[in-house]
Design an enzyme around this catalytic site. Sequence first.
Site, mmCIF file in Angstrom:
data_model
loop_
_atom_site.group_PDB
_atom_site.id
_atom_site.type_symbol
_atom_site.label_atom_id
_atom_site.label_comp_id
_atom_site.label_asym_id
_atom_site.label_seq_id
_atom_site.Cartn_x
_atom_site.Cartn_y
_atom_site.Cartn_z
ATOM 1 N N GLU A 1 33.921 27.213 38.994
ATOM 2 C CA GLU A 1 35.216 27.497 38.362
ATOM 3 C C GLU A 1 35.028 28.817 37.644
ATOM 4 O OE1 GLU A 1 37.734 28.542 36.085
ATOM 5 O OE2 GLU A 1 37.076 26.994 34.677
ATOM 6 N N LEU A 2 35.627 29.885 38.197
ATOM 7 C CA LEU A 2 35.331 31.224 37.725
ATOM 8 C C LEU A 2 36.558 31.834 37.048
ATOM 9 C CD1 LEU A 2 33.250 32.259 40.873
ATOM 10 C CD2 LEU A 2 32.468 31.136 38.771
ATOM 11 N N CYS B 1 40.753 30.776 31.072
ATOM 12 C CA CYS B 1 40.779 31.228 32.461
ATOM 13 C C CYS B 1 42.159 31.029 33.086
ATOM 14 C CB CYS B 1 39.696 30.528 33.277
ATOM 15 S SG CYS B 1 39.686 28.742 33.128
ATOM 16 N N GLU C 1 40.448 40.647 34.969
ATOM 17 C CA GLU C 1 40.790 39.552 34.062
ATOM 18 C C GLU C 1 40.534 40.024 32.641
ATOM 19 O OE1 GLU C 1 39.770 34.850 33.260
ATOM 20 O OE2 GLU C 1 38.181 36.153 34.024
ATOM 21 N N ASN D 1 34.334 28.875 25.784
ATOM 22 C CA ASN D 1 35.725 28.928 25.317
ATOM 23 C C ASN D 1 36.324 27.552 25.012
ATOM 24 O OD1 ASN D 1 35.664 28.475 28.106
ATOM 25 N ND2 ASN D 1 37.624 29.487 28.452
ATOM 26 N N LYS E 1 23.233 23.165 30.604
ATOM 27 C CA LYS E 1 22.908 24.478 30.047
ATOM 28 C C LYS E 1 24.228 25.052 29.530
ATOM 29 C CE LYS E 1 22.364 29.068 29.988
ATOM 30 N NZ LYS E 1 23.213 29.529 28.882
ATOM 31 N N HIS E 2 24.407 25.007 28.207
ATOM 32 C CA HIS E 2 25.656 25.491 27.619
ATOM 33 C C HIS E 2 25.521 26.970 27.250
ATOM 34 C CE1 HIS E 2 29.641 24.842 26.363
ATOM 35 N NE2 HIS E 2 29.507 23.654 25.811
ATOM 36 N N GLY F 1 32.367 29.713 34.560
ATOM 37 C CA GLY F 1 31.973 30.949 33.909
ATOM 38 C C GLY F 1 32.523 32.163 34.626
ATOM 39 N N SER F 2 31.827 33.276 34.476
ATOM 40 C CA SER F 2 32.288 34.543 35.021
ATOM 41 C C SER F 2 31.997 34.643 36.513
ATOM 42 C CB SER F 2 31.595 35.697 34.294
ATOM 43 O OG SER F 2 30.202 35.711 34.609
#
Length: 463
Positions: free
Chosen positions: A231-232, A265, A362, A134, A157-158, A209-210
């Site tokens: 960071e979720l 997020c 979310e 994002n 790792k993107h 990410g998730s």
Amino acid sequence: MSYATVNPYTGETLKTFPNASDAEVSTAIDRADAAFRAWREVPISARTAILQKAADILRRDSDAYARLLTLEMGKLYAEAKAEVELCARIFEYYVLNAEHLLRPEKLPVADPAEGEAMIVHDPLGVILAIEPWNFPYYQIARIIAPQLSAGNTILLKHASNVPQSAAAFERIMREAGLPEGCFTKLYATRSQVEMIINDPRVHGVALTGSEDAGAIVAAQAGKALKKSTMELGGADAFVVLADADLEKTVKWAVFGRHWNGGQVCVSSKRMIIVDEVYDEFLARYRKGVAALKAGDPFDPDTTLAPLSSQHAADEIRDRIQQAVKQGAKAEEIGPSVPNQGAFVQPTILTEVSEDNPARYWEFFGPVSMLFRAKNEADAVRIANDSPFGLGGSVFTSDTKHGAEVARKISTGMVFVNHPTKVEADLPFGGIKRSGYGRELLGLGLKEFVNHKLIDVVDIDARF
């Protein structure tokens, strides 16, 4: 997992990339470890001089870098330009501050016989960064700027839908003079991620990410006894008190929910309005959302971007249907969005009861949940009634009281009279199911360092 650039507006596949081989991953770890042994000895001022060059390159070619962001994940071109500039400012924050933030800390001792004690901040080694789509550049900058400053090296790792953004950032750092192996992008598979985490030369993993991805990677890191930061997700509360300036508050609400296509997020996903101003807020909010214009993200008149992929759009529409089946009321707002592109019609969800599972989800797109609070105390209760704890905001004319209300909201960040301030000089991170750890500032700089005690003791000291 295939790495490909698919334009979210046109649906065109622009370029594809093969997954990394196991041999390529192994070689990358070798080089990152070798690079670390040299990089850790480079003076901090020399490390950050490279960050300054990278900031200069970003600004020099900002149009080209922004264009790539819009092509890969569909964000508005103006937002892409702002992201490039934000990355440059993050680099410059550490240019200005890394040296003093990493300075050894002398400890006060109770007894002179304890000696001269200090804490030094030594780098750990190779760090794996797993980042989402994002904010393809910002997510990279906020991990590599502090970690390179600290003396660590990074494997990236993107996300699989922004491979060219990852490659572009790698080229930027090379042009800036970063030695080979200090920052390497890998088109890695999930099994290779686990292989990297388990390698003894890798000393930490940072993931944005998730929840699902975070739970898997955190478990892998824990099993390998590696430090991790997560960071979720987030379902940030946008609390509106009775004395808020509704005209300005609604403008921030529309922006806070719909910037970056609603795929943030820390966007304002749950709007909690006290009863006495709820109806007026809702009427104004409908008008504000209806005024958004969906279209080509390169068109300066467009104010609502497509989602990052058709799959993401389909998933959001399915979640709206599930919420309605559980009793929520869904209201589509504004002119119909274009058929071309991964668009979702802006939607307001109301009457989302406490037994509706959607209340605790979310929604990663242009979907707003609105809640009527009986009063201020009820608004705080609803704000805290979430599995997430990332950010949030409070809108009021009494900013002192707003800060007092903010103290009662259980999240990592709360803003008074702004939906969220994403800046180079503010920390980022959350609690609960939004993860743990912090990025940016000295907090992020010291997440992956050894806080080592050195105590010079008189040899004749008593036991």
